[in-house]
Enzyme design. Structure first.
Site, PDB file in Angstrom:
ATOM      1  N   ASP A 540       0.561  10.412  -5.424  1.00  0.00           N
ATOM      2  CA  ASP A 540       1.242   9.311  -6.146  1.00  0.00           C
ATOM      3  C   ASP A 540       0.101   8.195  -6.739  1.00  0.00           C
ATOM      4  O   ASP A 540      -0.196   7.820  -5.973  1.00  0.00           O
ATOM      5  CB  ASP A 540       2.217   8.854  -5.678  1.00  0.00           C
ATOM      6  N   HIS A 541      -0.026   8.029  -7.659  1.00  0.00           N
ATOM      7  CA  HIS A 541      -0.841   7.669  -9.082  1.00  0.00           C
ATOM      8  C   HIS A 541      -0.923   6.034  -8.705  1.00  0.00           C
ATOM      9  O   HIS A 541      -1.253   5.038  -8.408  1.00  0.00           O
ATOM     10  CB  HIS A 541      -0.680   7.049 -10.080  1.00  0.00           C
ATOM     11  N   ARG A 542       0.566   5.362  -7.812  1.00  0.00           N
ATOM     12  CA  ARG A 542       0.811   4.088  -6.631  1.00  0.00           C
ATOM     13  C   ARG A 542       0.281   3.676  -5.843  1.00  0.00           C
ATOM     14  O   ARG A 542      -0.273   2.536  -5.395  1.00  0.00           O
ATOM     15  CB  ARG A 542       2.649   3.994  -7.125  1.00  0.00           C
TER      16      ARG A 542
END
Length: 568
Positions: A540-542
């Site tokens: 998850d790039h967040r």
């Protein structure tokens, strides 16, 4: 055919006990020693067997009735050849002056195996041991009712033990504070075994009083209920559902306890509707239905309605897309319509939500598992040899077990991969529960290995095999599919090279692995054949950036290349 009376045999010092289960009905054919009813005192439950084989003609007891030695249970129709021989012993009640097997069982025993053995009185340490429990041998501890530091009263129940016919509570021989517990769930105990050490705060009971207490606590069996076989399997600790408050110590018969264990139901969370709050089979089934219904509703609520509609192929405009095409496929040729399974409907909605809402990126890498595979193969060969010699049961170790252990090490080094988003905050989990995707006839299921950091490769392999079988048989409980902090999806047994696994929210990463292949690897002088395992890490790039993901994969590859690193 002849009718004989089946009566309650000698049940020891129990005066009147309540009937809590009827195990037969009129018209049933019963065998000799087959259980007919279950009775319960305030300390124990036991099953009463038939003294003869035949057909139940008439029941003489009902649920809630009080019975005692000599009470008439039922009329049994038997063959004439057996009637004469069976009628006399069935109708006879031992004379009060006659010493029964029960009375023999609670007679004083030598000091080395005394019913209650204390090493000190007054305020000194006191040893509490298993009292005389009659003909029962190697009974299993199914409940531990106290913990270190608890203050206990004289004759307060400490543990519950169970055979295949009865369960009973073992009381304390003295009052005091628990200094040390010597038994745990699943242990086998016998008369004289050490249960606990107390710091005595009250005088220890006299030998006579202690012996009387021991006799009262034991559901000792007579000739009709003697020779009880020990429980073969160690009790598994039931999964706990933290959203439900425990209802207190469960009261259930041995058959209901067995039924609950097979379903993975925690009895301390089940409300009994039977006599005196007794838990019945129906209560266990109702609890299972409510948990499954709640799990399904939770999953459905988590899946956004738009995602669910799109997953079913009925809407696309709701997501800001052009409408889903509607086609009459029958115009082009023969078709067959099959409804999606419930599991696929639920997982489809969740996967679509996760794919849309999570900005996911996947890193693909290869790692060298040549040496690890050689070690795995040699380990399995050793296990097979041990099994053939009868030393140990054969345990088949898979590469996935090593992967789970390696991922735990990587998660400890890079804790953001073991976290979850909660609004604008990150929840860093201090536990390591690893889910693994299992392909079943009903669809994809994800059992969870709990506390993988505290388990060895052998134990993980055994648990994986048991959970995978439950998944294929459709017997996984909700508790066995929840709580994962990281998931592994393995296609190694099928094939392929790389793929992009979808993150299982609220997790923030997932590892996909495919079939390993022999590839030429340059060692600086020449190409060497090495066994390479493809890795696909989706994150998850967040929460995670590309540099952290690359480091995670590199570190994971280093561990799999030299498994000694898990010790560092």
């Amino acid at each position: 055919m002849s009718l004989i009376e089946i009566k309650v045999p000698d049940i020891g010092d129990f005066d009147e006990v309540a009937v809590i289960e009827l195990l037969v009905k009129p018209g049933d054919t019963v065998k000799a020693e087959q259980s007919l009813i279950t009775v319960e005192s305030d300390k124990a439950s036991m099953e009463i067997p038939s003294s003869s084989a035949g057909v139940v003609k008439e029941l003489k007891v009902a649920l809630g009735d009080k019975v005692r030695q000599g009470s008439l249970l039922l009329l049994l129709e038997v063959a004439d050849t057996e009637g004469a021989a069976a009628a006399a012993p069935a109708a006879a009640v031992p004379a009060p002056a006659q010493e029964s097997k029960t009375n023999q069982a609670v007679a004083p025993v030598p000091p080395a195996q005394s019913a209650i053995n204390v090493v000190a009185t007054g305020a000194g340490p006191v040893e509490v041991r298993v009292p005389d429990i009659g003909d029962f041998k190697d009974v299993t501890v199914i409940e531990v009712m106290v913990k270190v530091g608890d203050a206990v009263r004289f004759e307060q129940s400490l543990i519950t033990v169970e055979s295949d016919k009865a369960s009973m509570e073992i009381p304390s021989s003295a009052a005091g504070v628990i200094k040390e517990l010597k038994v745990k769930l699943g242990d086998k105990v016998n008369i004289g075994d050490l249960l606990a050490i107390l710091e005595g705060t009250a005088p220890v009971a006299t030998a006579a009083a202690a012996q009387a207490s021991a006799a009262a606590a034991a559901p000792v069996a007579s000739a009709a209920v003697a020779a009880v076989a020990p429980v073969a399997a160690v009790l598994a600790v039931p999964a706990h559902i933290p959203t439900l408050a425990p209802l207190g110590l469960p009261h259930a018969s041995p058959s209901v306890r067995k039924f609950a264990r097979e379903l993975g139901v925690p009895l301390d969370e089940v409300k009994g509707t039977g006599l005196k709050g007794r838990i019945t089979d129906n209560d266990v089934q109702a609890f299972t239905r409510s948990v499954m219904s709640g799990a399904i509703q939770t999953l459905a609520a988590q899946a956004q309605p738009k995602a669910a509609a799109a997953a079913s192929g009925t809407d696309g405009a709701g997501l800001g897309l052009i409408p889903w095409p509607k086609v009459d496929f029958a115009k082009f040729g023969p078709v067959e319509r099959k409804e999606l399974s419930r599991i696929k409907k639920i997982s489809g909605a969740n996967l679509l939500r996760n794919a849309i809402l999570i900005p996911a990126v996947t890193n693909h890498d290869d790692c060298d598992i040549t040496d690890l595979e050689a070690f795995r193969v040699s380990t399995n060969l050793e296990n097979e040899k041990s099994a053939k010699t009868g030393v140990n049961a054969s345990v088949k170790v898979t590469m996935l077990a090593f992967l789970i252990k390696a991922c735990v090490a990587a998660l400890k080094k890079y804790p953001e991969f073991n976290s979850s988003l909660d609004g604008d905050a990150l929840i860093y989990k201090q536990y390591y529960h690893i889910g693994f995707a299992a392909d079943t006839p009903n669809g994809l299921m994800v059992p969870v290995i709990k506390d993988a950091d505290q388990k060895g490769i052998m134990q993980i392999s055994v648990e994986m095999g048991e959970l995978a079988k439950k998944a294929r048989d459709g017997k996984l409980s909700p508790a066995e599919m929840t709580g994962a902090s990281f998931t592994i999806s393995s296609l190694g047994g099928i094939g392929g090279r790389y793929f992009t696994p979808i993150i299982n929210a609220p997790e923030v990463s997932i590892l996909g692995v495919c079939r390993s292949t022999i590839q030429p690897v340059w060692d600086g002088k020449a190409f060497q054949p090495r066994l390479m395992l493809p890795l696909s890490l989706t994150w998850d790039h967040r929460v995670i950036d590309g540099a952290a993901a690359a480091r995670f994969n590199v570190y994971l590859g280093q561990i799999l290349g030299d498994f000694r690193r898990v010790l560092l």
